[in-house]
Write an enzyme that holds these catalytic residues in place. Sequence first.
Site, PDB file in Angstrom:
ATOM      1  N   GLU A   1       0.415  -1.153  -0.488  1.00 53.06           N
ATOM      2  CA  GLU A   1       0.206  -0.004  -0.065  1.00 53.06           C
ATOM      3  C   GLU A   1       1.067   1.737   0.213  1.00 53.06           C
ATOM      4  OE1 GLU A   1      -2.362  -0.097  -0.768  1.00 53.06           O
ATOM      5  OE2 GLU A   1      -3.308  -2.342  -0.275  1.00 53.06           O
TER       6      GLU A   1
ATOM      7  N   CYS B   1      -2.905   9.041   2.777  1.00 58.13           N
ATOM      8  CA  CYS B   1      -1.812   8.569   1.021  1.00 58.13           C
ATOM      9  C   CYS B   1      -3.022   8.448   0.126  1.00 58.13           C
ATOM     10  CB  CYS B   1      -1.256   6.898   1.693  1.00 58.13           C
ATOM     11  SG  CYS B   1      -2.980   6.140   2.486  1.00 58.13           S
TER      12      CYS B   1
END
Length: 453
Positions: free
Chosen positions: A210, A244
């Site tokens: 990720e 993010c």
Amino acid sequence: MSKISEAVKRARAAFSSGRTRPLQFRIQQLEALQRLIQEQEQELVGALAADLHKNEWNAYYEEVVYVLEEIEYMIQKLPEWAADEPVEKTPQTQQDELYIHSEPLGVVLVIGTWNYPFNLTIQPMVGAIAAGNSVVLKPSELSENMASLLATIIPQYLDKDLYPVINGGVPETTELLKERFDHILYTGSTGVGKIIMTAAAKHLTPVTLELGGKSPCYVDKNCDLDVACRRIAWGKFMNSGQTCVAPDYILCDPSIQNQIVEKLKKSLKEFYGEDAKKSRDYGRIISARHFQRVMGLIEGQKVAYGGTGDAATRYIAPTILTDVDPQSPVMQEEIFGPVLPIVCVRSLEEAIQFINQREKPLALYMFSSNDKVIKKMIAETSSGGVAANDVIVHITLHSLPFGGVGNSGMGSYHGKKSFETFSHRRSCLVRPLMNDEGLKVRYPPSPAKMTQH
């Protein structure tokens, strides 16, 4: 043998004992994790306040609640997901059992990150436990208060051998990566993601990465700019921009740039007041090094709002940059801070071209009242996930897998996808020993001539 090797060896032995196989054991561990959160909530909130200046409300609703919801969902759905899955039979297999059996992978390494140090460390662990794995947990050393707390409280609630917590920095992570795991999930930067993948290749260990990237946000002239800017400001400046999937930059027609700036400023003042430094809802940058990096990206830019910072408290004001040159440093790396550049484009086609000339982002956002614009943007670009007319919320749903593509990562998790990520879907055929007469055609010797088909 080092402490790290010993911990991994114990985790492997505990998994090999078979005690994670029964669903009841997995559910008991998930319920124990549930109790941990409920009983240690104030300590968790305190650690988030110390690391990232999050107040109680933000800590709970940005981090804790999603983990609780994921645990509840896993407990509810686990019997259904873990059941053998029958598959379609052929005429030749009517007497056979054909099914897919989900089995745990083994020992999983979860390397957490610092920006949401509880959610992004524990939520993948929930899926790995549900799938029946042992989990070695490595919290980020940058969120030191949360890392220390997790190492203290997890052994008080969960099986000590199956779920060890390893704290430390780069040396400890490097040592961990020398060990053999059955899956590695890492959340963090693209650069470190490549290091993780290189280390995993030694043992052919599958990875879920990720990562990040510059998530674009296209604002069409045909939309409610007040609503769009309020939603963008919320998602961008939450956690001081350290998310993010935050909108990294805005793409818009030059004719609406000034309107966007004014409406963003209005929303920011509504959220955080005239001085965000005094707001209990506004976060701080995680470290001095990251503070200097983000402040450096503002240098030489046209600042329409904000632009100031305080190194002593690692505070950076909500900042809007206008007429940004696509070649400038602020457009070359993920910002990961409260700085929002605006890049002007003349058309939807130019915006799509701009996005496609860059690495594939973790998220892509667009605001438009025209469904054709939204469909075209989705059809002609690539990203880990998409949200139209909102930001970030797509990653909060059990039903939508969360993951990247290309430089923004590989693999995904959340909800059922977490169970699948941490399971091996084993193809099974069980055939009776009777009726071997019908299989004679496959045994040698073969006929001298092929029969007509």
